[in-house]
Scaffold this active site. Structure first.
Site, short mmCIF file in Angstrom:
data_model
loop_
_atom_site.label_atom_id
_atom_site.label_comp_id
_atom_site.label_asym_id
_atom_site.label_seq_id
_atom_site.Cartn_x
_atom_site.Cartn_y
_atom_site.Cartn_z
N HIS A 94 7.75 2.79 8.68
CA HIS A 94 8.11 3.13 7.47
C HIS A 94 8.85 4.26 7.18
CE1 HIS A 94 7.61 3.98 3.15
NE2 HIS A 94 7.10 2.67 3.15
N GLY A 115 10.26 4.15 -3.99
CA GLY A 115 9.77 4.83 -4.93
C GLY A 115 10.74 5.74 -5.88
N SER A 132 11.19 -0.20 -4.58
CA SER A 132 11.14 -0.56 -5.98
C SER A 132 11.08 -1.89 -6.25
CB SER A 132 12.37 0.32 -6.68
OG SER A 132 12.12 1.75 -6.58
N LYS A 172 0.05 3.20 0.23
CA LYS A 172 0.39 4.59 0.63
C LYS A 172 -0.89 5.40 0.39
CE LYS A 172 5.00 3.98 -1.13
NZ LYS A 172 6.44 4.59 -1.26
N GLU A 206 13.88 -1.67 4.13
CA GLU A 206 13.56 -0.92 2.90
C GLU A 206 14.73 0.18 2.67
OE1 GLU A 206 9.21 -1.12 1.78
OE2 GLU A 206 9.49 0.44 3.28
N ASN A 226 1.63 -1.95 -0.24
CA ASN A 226 1.68 -0.75 0.40
C ASN A 226 0.91 0.52 -0.46
OD1 ASN A 226 1.49 1.61 1.97
ND2 ASN A 226 4.13 1.86 1.98
N GLU A 259 8.63 6.77 5.34
CA GLU A 259 8.03 8.09 5.29
C GLU A 259 7.51 8.43 6.60
OE1 GLU A 259 5.52 6.52 1.86
OE2 GLU A 259 7.04 6.60 0.78
C1 PEP Z 1 7.30 1.22 -0.03
O1 PEP Z 1 6.30 2.09 0.12
O2 PEP Z 1 7.25 0.59 1.15
C2 PEP Z 1 7.86 0.94 -1.05
C3 PEP Z 1 8.59 -0.12 -1.07
O3 PEP Z 1 7.75 1.72 -2.13
P1 PEP Z 1 8.02 1.30 -3.81
O4 PEP Z 1 8.04 -0.21 -3.99
O5 PEP Z 1 7.30 2.07 -4.52
O6 PEP Z 1 9.47 1.70 -3.73
#
Ligand code: PEP
Length: 254
Positions: free
Chosen positions: A95, A172, A210, A11, A166, A9, A97
């Site tokens: 997601h 992040g 992460s 982003k 998630e 992803n 976000e």
């Molecule tokens: C994501 O944006 O779906 C995600 C898991 O980000 P990160 O791996 O940076 O935590």
């Protein structure tokens, strides 16, 4: 055996030049006969570029969002049919976000999943609890509620979605759910899906939050973790390739 799926992803990151070198490095570094699925969820303006850069490779195209509406007066929105025009195979819906910064409700997420399925695109339905919800012991209730909305709206088609767990506190932040914590939630989601479809065992449940080159193998070794949704680490070719390599060496039960 079920193949794992690793989805990057990006982003809101990238540029024409940076995308070209990242995809070229991924293509060069991916072993022939890569034994896991790989997809890149890229910003909408770059779909055409990535479609062309990935042509003839094993990398599938994914989008980061889709409109809940079919077409018409929805300025700024991108429809599922438009995504399909660019060969998009997967689209992220829900997601955290989007839920957090764009006020997307469970019902909106369910409607987006429906639109994607109707266009022949696989929605990757993201669910996850905040830190406050985890500390209040509400993790399972929250993710079950989020998934229930999608199950309710999509009936028998539910077996065609991919689910990504998630935890919001892990996205992040550099804090990863432990393999045991993630597996516990994945098992709960799998059993919720099993109540709705006979195909729950074959469905892909991804972990995101992460995931990186150092922790991917342990997470992907868990019985119900069928792949990863990778944010930050998908922007660096060597890190993303290490995660793909970890996924190739594991196989989920089917
Ligand atoms: C994501 O944006 O779906 C995600 C898991 O980000 P990160 O791996 O940076 O935590």
């Amino acid at each position: 055996m079920k193949k794992k799926l690793i989805v990057g992803n990006w982003k809101m990151n990238g540029s024409l030049a940076a995308n070209a070198s990242l995809v070229q490095a991924l293509r060069a570094g991916m072993a022939e006969g890569t034994a896991c699925g790989v997809a890149l969820a890229v910003p909408a303006p770059y779909l055409a570029q990535i479609q062309s850069l990935c042509a003839g490779s094993r990398i599938d195209l994914a989008a980061q969002d889709v409109s809940q509406h079919e077409a018409g007066a929805f300025t700024g929105e991108v429809s599922a049919a438009m995504l399909r025009d660019f060969g998009v195979r997967y689209v992220l819906v829900g997601h955290s976000e989007r839920r957090q910064f764009h006020g997307e409700s469970d019902a909106t997420v369910a409607a987006k999943a429906q639109r994607a399925l109707a266009a022949g695109i696989t929605p990757i339905v993201c669910v996850g609890e905040t830190l406050a919800e985890r500390e209040a012991g509400q993790t399972e209730a929250v993710v079950r509620r989020q998934l229930a909305a999608v199950i309710h709206a999509n009936g028998r088609c539910i077996s065609e979605v991919v689910v990504a767990y998630e935890p919001v506190w892990a996205i992040g932040t550099g804090k990863t759910a432990s393999p045991a914590q993630a597996q516990e939630v994945h098992a709960a989601l799998r059993s919720q899906l099993a109540a709705a479809t006979a195909h729950a065992e074959a469905m892909l449940l991804l972990y995101g939050g992460s995931m990186n080159a150092a922790n991917a193998a342990q997470l992907l070794a868990e019985q119900d973790i069928d792949g990863g949704l990778v944010g930050g680490a998908s922007l660096k070719a060597s890190d993303f390739l290490s995660i793909i390599a970890a996924a190739q060496s594991k196989a989920s039960r089917s």
